[in-house]
Design a protein around this motif. Structure first.
Motif, PDB file in Angstrom:
ATOM      1  N   VAL A  88       0.839  -1.196   0.000  1.00 11.62           N
ATOM      2  CA  VAL A  88       0.000   0.000   0.000  1.00 11.62           C
ATOM      3  C   VAL A  88       0.872   1.243   0.000  1.00 11.62           C
ATOM      4  CG1 VAL A  88      -1.773   1.274   1.251  1.00 11.62           C
ATOM      5  CG2 VAL A  88      -1.858  -1.226   1.164  1.00 11.62           C
ATOM      6  N   THR A  89       1.807   1.333   0.924  1.00 10.79           N
ATOM      7  CA  THR A  89       2.758   2.449   0.976  1.00 10.79           C
ATOM      8  C   THR A  89       4.085   1.955   1.530  1.00 10.79           C
ATOM      9  OG1 THR A  89       2.045   3.101   3.205  1.00 10.79           O
ATOM     10  CG2 THR A  89       0.982   4.217   1.356  1.00 10.79           C
ATOM     11  N   VAL A  90       5.143   2.632   1.120  1.00  9.25           N
ATOM     12  CA  VAL A  90       6.480   2.439   1.684  1.00  9.25           C
ATOM     13  C   VAL A  90       7.052   3.827   1.912  1.00  9.25           C
ATOM     14  CG1 VAL A  90       8.795   1.504   1.373  1.00  9.25           C
ATOM     15  CG2 VAL A  90       6.836   0.260   0.469  1.00  9.25           C
ATOM     16  N   GLN A  91       7.391   4.151   3.146  1.00 10.92           N
ATOM     17  CA  GLN A  91       7.891   5.482   3.452  1.00 10.92           C
ATOM     18  C   GLN A  91       8.964   5.420   4.524  1.00 10.92           C
ATOM     19  OE1 GLN A  91       4.499   7.756   4.726  1.00 10.92           O
ATOM     20  NE2 GLN A  91       4.359   6.762   6.717  1.00 10.92           N
ATOM     21  N   LYS A  92       9.781   6.465   4.547  1.00 10.79           N
ATOM     22  CA  LYS A  92      10.853   6.574   5.532  1.00 10.79           C
ATOM     23  C   LYS A  92      10.377   7.442   6.684  1.00 10.79           C
ATOM     24  CE  LYS A  92      15.708   7.975   6.021  1.00 10.79           C
ATOM     25  NZ  LYS A  92      16.875   8.580   5.325  1.00 10.79           N
ATOM     26  N   ALA A  93      10.669   7.025   7.894  1.00  9.99           N
ATOM     27  CA  ALA A  93      10.277   7.770   9.085  1.00  9.99           C
ATOM     28  C   ALA A  93      11.507   7.964   9.966  1.00  9.99           C
ATOM     29  CB  ALA A  93       9.188   7.035   9.859  1.00  9.99           C
ATOM     30  N   GLY A  94      11.605   9.135  10.593  1.00  3.55           N
ATOM     31  CA  GLY A  94      12.735   9.415  11.456  1.00  3.55           C
ATOM     32  C   GLY A  94      13.944   9.884  10.673  1.00  3.55           C
ATOM     33  N   GLY A 105      18.605  10.087  10.841  1.00  3.73           N
ATOM     34  CA  GLY A 105      19.833   9.633  11.480  1.00  3.73           C
ATOM     35  C   GLY A 105      19.812   8.139  11.765  1.00  3.73           C
ATOM     36  N   SER A 106      20.386   7.767  12.903  1.00  2.00           N
ATOM     37  CA  SER A 106      20.477   6.351  13.270  1.00  2.00           C
ATOM     38  C   SER A 106      19.125   5.746  13.621  1.00  2.00           C
ATOM     39  CB  SER A 106      21.427   6.182  14.459  1.00  2.00           C
ATOM     40  OG  SER A 106      20.966   6.936  15.574  1.00  2.00           O
ATOM     41  N   SER A 107      18.132   6.604  13.940  1.00  2.00           N
ATOM     42  CA  SER A 107      16.804   6.102  14.312  1.00  2.00           C
ATOM     43  C   SER A 107      15.848   6.023  13.123  1.00  2.00           C
ATOM     44  CB  SER A 107      16.184   6.992  15.394  1.00  2.00           C
ATOM     45  OG  SER A 107      16.010   8.316  14.901  1.00  2.00           O
ATOM     46  N   ALA A 108      16.341   6.290  11.931  1.00  2.00           N
ATOM     47  CA  ALA A 108      15.477   6.251  10.751  1.00  2.00           C
ATOM     48  C   ALA A 108      15.058   4.818  10.444  1.00  2.00           C
ATOM     49  CB  ALA A 108      16.193   6.856   9.555  1.00  2.00           C
ATOM     50  N   THR A 109      13.817   4.673  10.025  1.00  2.00           N
ATOM     51  CA  THR A 109      13.280   3.358   9.686  1.00  2.00           C
ATOM     52  C   THR A 109      12.522   3.424   8.373  1.00  2.00           C
ATOM     53  OG1 THR A 109      11.241   3.773  10.941  1.00  2.00           O
ATOM     54  CG2 THR A 109      13.058   2.684  12.119  1.00  2.00           C
ATOM     55  N   ILE A 110      12.368   2.255   7.754  1.00  2.00           N
ATOM     56  CA  ILE A 110      11.533   2.106   6.572  1.00  2.00           C
ATOM     57  C   ILE A 110      10.270   1.377   7.004  1.00  2.00           C
ATOM     58  CG2 ILE A 110      11.301   1.115   4.268  1.00  2.00           C
ATOM     59  CD1 ILE A 110      13.285   3.350   4.344  1.00  2.00           C
ATOM     60  N   GLN A 111       9.121   1.988   6.739  1.00  2.00           N
ATOM     61  CA  GLN A 111       7.847   1.419   7.150  1.00  2.00           C
ATOM     62  C   GLN A 111       7.060   0.983   5.913  1.00  2.00           C
ATOM     63  OE1 GLN A 111       5.750   4.188   9.643  1.00  2.00           O
ATOM     64  NE2 GLN A 111       7.239   4.043  11.314  1.00  2.00           N
ATOM     65  N   ILE A 112       6.661  -0.271   5.930  1.00  2.00           N
ATOM     66  CA  ILE A 112       5.874  -0.835   4.829  1.00  2.00           C
ATOM     67  C   ILE A 112       4.467  -1.074   5.346  1.00  2.00           C
ATOM     68  CG2 ILE A 112       5.714  -2.670   3.116  1.00  2.00           C
ATOM     69  CD1 ILE A 112       8.639  -3.349   3.779  1.00  2.00           C
ATOM     70  N   ARG A 113       3.514  -0.557   4.623  1.00  2.00           N
ATOM     71  CA  ARG A 113       2.115  -0.825   4.967  1.00  2.00           C
ATOM     72  C   ARG A 113       1.494  -1.649   3.858  1.00  2.00           C
ATOM     73  NH1 ARG A 113      -3.216   2.650   4.109  1.00  2.00           N
ATOM     74  NH2 ARG A 113      -4.598   0.887   4.520  1.00  2.00           N
ATOM     75  N   SER A 114       0.844  -2.725   4.236  1.00  2.00           N
ATOM     76  CA  SER A 114       0.235  -3.603   3.245  1.00  2.00           C
ATOM     77  C   SER A 114      -1.107  -4.092   3.760  1.00  2.00           C
ATOM     78  CB  SER A 114       1.149  -4.806   2.962  1.00  2.00           C
ATOM     79  OG  SER A 114       1.182  -5.669   4.090  1.00  2.00           O
TER      80      SER A 114
END
Length: 409
Positions: free
Chosen positions: A106-112, A114-123
């Motif tokens: 559904v979506t793939v976005q980056k959140a955060g 620096g070192s705390s950044a994550t990739i969030q996948i929603r399906s």
């Protein structure tokens, strides 16, 4: 010295009757700053009604035919999250998801950042087998590291949000929106008189429909943050309407006992006087939002903030427009439709029309008198008979002989 021609005021004009420009015309920014009624807002209400109708039509069409992209908190589904790095990008993660499960997320976005950044996948909701397969594929491709700096499969988290829970969140969000709008409507009904209350409520719903329609048109996810932002900008619209209508009340107080100004002219002057304040409030309000969009979303990649930023940006701009160019014209239209204001407006316009005819008749009489005096000076009387010439005077039209007459001794 030649007399300056009298200024004729168009009886259909709804500008302030005393603010007829004479002499030097002020610039756009001077008129904005002074608020002297130099902008025809109420008189051009049909133009602004057309703009409002077009915006509402586009918004409603988008909501009906395209709908909204509901976030996982409302629609339910699966959320997969893994640490971001230079080698882990949204496009690469999307490719792995597609090749593993055979359909797009559904979506793939980056959140955060620096070192705390994550990739969030929603399906959509994944089965246990699909979730395990995707988790393995992501680990084999990117080898994400846990908090200890070791490559671990557990660095990839999978969370399931049921559709039942999403439905409950949706109901609560709608309930909060309905309660807020209801309380706001009640306050407006108590705070303003009847026609002002109708105009303010219309402005509130105009802002709500257009903001929701643009959100649908852009396609951003509807998240709890977006709902909170919508409630925030509705409060801003209410504040802006209170400021504008307070000025309208101040300007129109006692106008029905006078015959020099109409209610529309006084309301137009009030809109001009609050126009600069509304612009300043809107600009100051959207600057931090633009900063959030630029810095947080584009530079730091915090994609979760764009939902809140977009709804506030659109809502504040539409709210600033609606309080001046929609609410005030609607108020004047309601006032002039029935009641004492409609009768007063006709009385004032009839008085001006009679005064204009009297001025035109006086000017025509003056021109006739001036023409008669000019004719007498040229040697013609009322019957256009030429004046008698003296015997020694030359005949009119005779050519000079070139000889000087000798004076008789």
């Amino acid at each position: 010295m030649a007399k300056s021609s009298p200024v004729v005021v168009d009886s259909d004009s709804e500008l302030d009757y005393e603010a007829v420009p004479t002499g030097k015309r002020h610039s756009l920014f001077e008129r904005l700053y002074t608020g002297t009624g130099g902008f025809e807002i109420v008189g051009k209400r049909k133009v602004y009604y057309g703009i409002a109708a077009a915006l509402i039509a586009i918004a409603v069409a988008s909501m009906v035919f395209k709908g909204f992209t509901l976030g996982i908190d409302f629609a339910g589904g699966s959320r997969i999250q893994l640490p971001a790095s230079d080698s882990v990008t949204t496009s690469k993660v999307e490719d792995v998801y597609r090749s593993t499960l055979g359909h797009d997320p559904v979506t793939v976005q980056k959140a955060g950042s620096g070192s705390s950044a994550t990739i969030q996948i929603r399906s959509d909701t994944l089965s246990a087998e699909q979730a395990d397969k995707l988790q393995t594929a992501l680990f084999d491709t990117f080898h994400p590291k846990d908090s200890n700096g070791q490559a671990s499969r557990n660095a990839i988290s999978v969370a399931e949000i049921s559709g039942t829970w999403g439905g409950q969140v949706t109901k609560k969000a709608l309930l909060a929106l309905v309660v807020f709008v209801g309380l706001t409507t009640l306050y407006i009904a108590i705070r303003f008189e009847r026609d002002m209350a109708f105009a303010a409520i219309g402005s509130l719903f105009f802002n709500l429909i257009v903001t929701a329609g643009i959100y649908s048109l852009v396609g951003f996810e509807v998240t709890p943050a977006a709902v909170i932002g919508l409630l925030t900008i509705l409060g801003y619209v209410l504040y802006d309407n209170v400021v504008v209508f307070d000025k309208v009340e101040e300007n129109t107080r006692g106008v029905l006992h006078l015959t020099k100004h109409t209610y529309a002219e006084k309301a137009n002057l009030a809109a001009n006087q609050t126009l600069m304040r509304s612009i300043n409030t809107t600009v100051i309000g959207i600057l931090p939002i633009i900063g959030m969009l630029v810095v947080a979303v584009w530079l730091l990649g915090v994609g979760t903030l764009k939902d809140l930023a977009l709804v506030q940006l659109v809502g504040m701009i539409v709210g600033g427009y609606s309080s001046i160019f929609f609410a005030v014209p609607v108020l004047v239209t309601l006032k002039e439709t029935w009641g004492p204001v409609a009768a007063h407006t006709k009385k004032v316009l009839n008085r001006r029309s009679g005064g204009a005819k009297a001025r035109v008749g006086a000017a025509a009489a003056e021109r006739a008198v001036a023409a008669g005096r000019g004719a007498d000076a040229n040697g013609f009387g009322r019957d256009h008979a030429p004046r008698s010439q003296s015997a020694g005077a030359p005949r009119p039209g005779a050519r000079p002989t070139g000889k000087r007459q000798q004076r008789r001794h």
